[in-house]
Design a protein around this motif. Structure first.
Motif, mmCIF file in Angstrom:
data_model
loop_
_atom_site.group_PDB
_atom_site.id
_atom_site.type_symbol
_atom_site.label_atom_id
_atom_site.label_comp_id
_atom_site.label_asym_id
_atom_site.label_seq_id
_atom_site.Cartn_x
_atom_site.Cartn_y
_atom_site.Cartn_z
ATOM 1 N N LYS A 51 10.934 -0.755 -9.170
ATOM 2 C CA LYS A 51 10.788 -0.876 -10.619
ATOM 3 C C LYS A 51 9.319 -0.827 -11.027
ATOM 4 C CE LYS A 51 14.944 -3.670 -11.335
ATOM 5 N NZ LYS A 51 15.437 -5.001 -11.755
ATOM 6 N N THR A 52 8.411 -1.202 -10.103
ATOM 7 C CA THR A 52 6.992 -1.290 -10.465
ATOM 8 C C THR A 52 6.052 -0.488 -9.574
ATOM 9 O OG1 THR A 52 6.744 -3.312 -9.159
ATOM 10 C CG2 THR A 52 7.259 -3.586 -11.494
ATOM 11 N N ILE A 53 6.533 -0.009 -8.444
ATOM 12 C CA ILE A 53 5.691 0.763 -7.527
ATOM 13 C C ILE A 53 6.357 2.112 -7.303
ATOM 14 C CG2 ILE A 53 4.677 0.861 -5.205
ATOM 15 C CD1 ILE A 53 4.726 -2.173 -5.123
ATOM 16 N N GLU A 54 5.558 3.170 -7.235
ATOM 17 C CA GLU A 54 6.095 4.507 -7.011
ATOM 18 C C GLU A 54 6.876 4.555 -5.701
ATOM 19 O OE1 GLU A 54 2.725 7.090 -7.085
ATOM 20 O OE2 GLU A 54 2.474 6.894 -9.245
ATOM 21 N N VAL A 55 7.969 5.327 -5.690
ATOM 22 C CA VAL A 55 8.868 5.354 -4.543
ATOM 23 C C VAL A 55 8.160 5.842 -3.280
ATOM 24 C CG1 VAL A 55 9.845 7.653 -5.036
ATOM 25 C CG2 VAL A 55 11.171 5.975 -3.741
ATOM 26 N N GLY A 56 7.341 6.871 -3.383
ATOM 27 C CA GLY A 56 6.657 7.390 -2.200
ATOM 28 C C GLY A 56 5.725 6.370 -1.585
ATOM 29 N N THR A 57 4.987 5.691 -2.415
ATOM 30 C CA THR A 57 4.058 4.676 -1.938
ATOM 31 C C THR A 57 4.803 3.481 -1.371
ATOM 32 O OG1 THR A 57 2.412 5.368 -3.563
ATOM 33 C CG2 THR A 57 2.147 3.175 -2.617
ATOM 34 N N ALA A 58 5.789 2.975 -2.094
ATOM 35 C CA ALA A 58 6.536 1.799 -1.648
ATOM 36 C C ALA A 58 7.242 2.061 -0.328
ATOM 37 C CB ALA A 58 7.537 1.359 -2.710
ATOM 38 N N TYR A 59 7.915 3.206 -0.227
ATOM 39 C CA TYR A 59 8.665 3.498 0.988
ATOM 40 C C TYR A 59 7.728 3.706 2.175
ATOM 41 C CZ TYR A 59 12.031 5.267 4.258
ATOM 42 O OH TYR A 59 12.816 5.422 5.368
ATOM 43 N N ALA A 60 6.621 4.380 1.954
ATOM 44 C CA ALA A 60 5.671 4.602 3.041
ATOM 45 C C ALA A 60 5.095 3.280 3.547
ATOM 46 C CB ALA A 60 4.550 5.533 2.580
ATOM 47 N N ILE A 61 4.774 2.386 2.640
ATOM 48 C CA ILE A 61 4.256 1.072 3.038
ATOM 49 C C ILE A 61 5.344 0.290 3.771
ATOM 50 C CG2 ILE A 61 3.425 -1.158 2.178
ATOM 51 C CD1 ILE A 61 2.047 0.461 -0.098
ATOM 52 N N TRP A 62 6.540 0.283 3.223
ATOM 53 C CA TRP A 62 7.664 -0.440 3.838
ATOM 54 C C TRP A 62 7.930 0.066 5.244
ATOM 55 C CZ3 TRP A 62 12.997 1.267 4.518
ATOM 56 C CH2 TRP A 62 13.875 0.231 4.824
ATOM 57 N N ALA A 63 8.052 1.363 5.377
ATOM 58 C CA ALA A 63 8.353 1.938 6.685
ATOM 59 C C ALA A 63 7.175 1.791 7.645
ATOM 60 C CB ALA A 63 8.732 3.407 6.527
ATOM 61 N N GLY A 64 5.969 2.029 7.159
ATOM 62 C CA GLY A 64 4.789 1.979 8.022
ATOM 63 C C GLY A 64 4.485 0.589 8.546
ATOM 64 N N ILE A 65 4.435 -0.377 7.654
ATOM 65 C CA ILE A 65 4.142 -1.751 8.080
ATOM 66 C C ILE A 65 5.288 -2.291 8.928
ATOM 67 C CG2 ILE A 65 3.736 -4.113 7.296
ATOM 68 C CD1 ILE A 65 1.328 -2.272 6.946
ATOM 69 N N GLY A 66 6.527 -1.973 8.541
ATOM 70 C CA GLY A 66 7.669 -2.401 9.350
ATOM 71 C C GLY A 66 7.608 -1.839 10.756
ATOM 72 N N THR A 67 7.276 -0.556 10.868
ATOM 73 C CA THR A 67 7.166 0.080 12.178
ATOM 74 C C THR A 67 6.052 -0.538 13.009
ATOM 75 O OG1 THR A 67 8.020 2.160 11.303
ATOM 76 C CG2 THR A 67 6.758 2.287 13.347
ATOM 77 N N ALA A 68 4.905 -0.747 12.402
ATOM 78 C CA ALA A 68 3.784 -1.354 13.120
ATOM 79 C C ALA A 68 4.134 -2.777 13.557
ATOM 80 C CB ALA A 68 2.534 -1.355 12.236
ATOM 81 N N ALA A 69 4.785 -3.526 12.684
ATOM 82 C CA ALA A 69 5.154 -4.910 13.024
ATOM 83 C C ALA A 69 6.159 -4.949 14.168
ATOM 84 C CB ALA A 69 5.715 -5.630 11.797
ATOM 85 N N ILE A 70 7.159 -4.076 14.129
ATOM 86 C CA ILE A 70 8.160 -4.050 15.200
ATOM 87 C C ILE A 70 7.517 -3.621 16.516
ATOM 88 C CG2 ILE A 70 10.194 -2.786 16.031
ATOM 89 C CD1 ILE A 70 10.821 -5.124 14.147
#
Length: 106
Positions: A51-70
Motif C-alpha cells: 500500500k505504501t512501497i512500490e511492488v518491485g522495491t518491496a518484493y526485492a527487499i523481502w526476497a533479498g533480505i529473506g534469502t540472505a538471512a536464511i
C-alpha cells in the motif's frame, strides 16, 4: 509504516522457512504449523506493505533480505558449509537491497 510491515513480513518468512527445515517434509505437526503460519503472516504483511512501497522495491527487499538471512541461519545454526562464494553471494544480495533503497524506494 511500510518498512515496519516489511520487516515483519521478512521475519515471518524467515521463521516459516527455518521451521520448514524441521518439519521433515511436513510430517511433524508443530514445525509444519509454524511454517504455514509464517508464510500466511508474511504474505499478509507483504500485501499491506504494498500500500505504501512500490511492488518491485518491496518484493526485492523481502526476497533479498529473506534469502540472505536464511543463508546465514543455515551456515551459523544448521551446520551448512561456509565458503567464500556463499559469503560473497550474501554480501552481494545485501548490496543489491541497499542500492534499491538508494535508487528507487523514495
Amino acid at each position: 509504516m511500510g518498512y515496519l510491515l516489511l520487516t515483519g513480513a521478512i521475519a515471518a518468512e524467515v521463521a516459516g522457512t527455518t521451521a520448514m527445515k524441521y518439519s521433515a517434509g511436513f510430517t511433524r505437526l508443530a514445525p509444519s504449523l509454524v511454517t504455514v503460519t509464517g508464510y500466511l503472516v508474511a504474505f499478509f504483511l507483504l500485501a499491506q506493505t504494498l500500500k505504501t512501497i512500490e511492488v518491485g522495491t518491496a518484493y526485492a527487499i523481502w526476497a533479498g533480505i529473506g534469502t540472505a538471512a536464511i543463508a546465514a541461519i543455515g551456515m551459523v545454526f544448521l551446520g551448512e558449509a561456509v565458503s567464500a562464494v556463499k559469503l560473497a553471494g550474501v554480501v552481494l544480495v545485501i548490496a543489491g537491497v541497499v542500492l534499491l533503497n538508494m535508487g528507487g524506494a523514495h
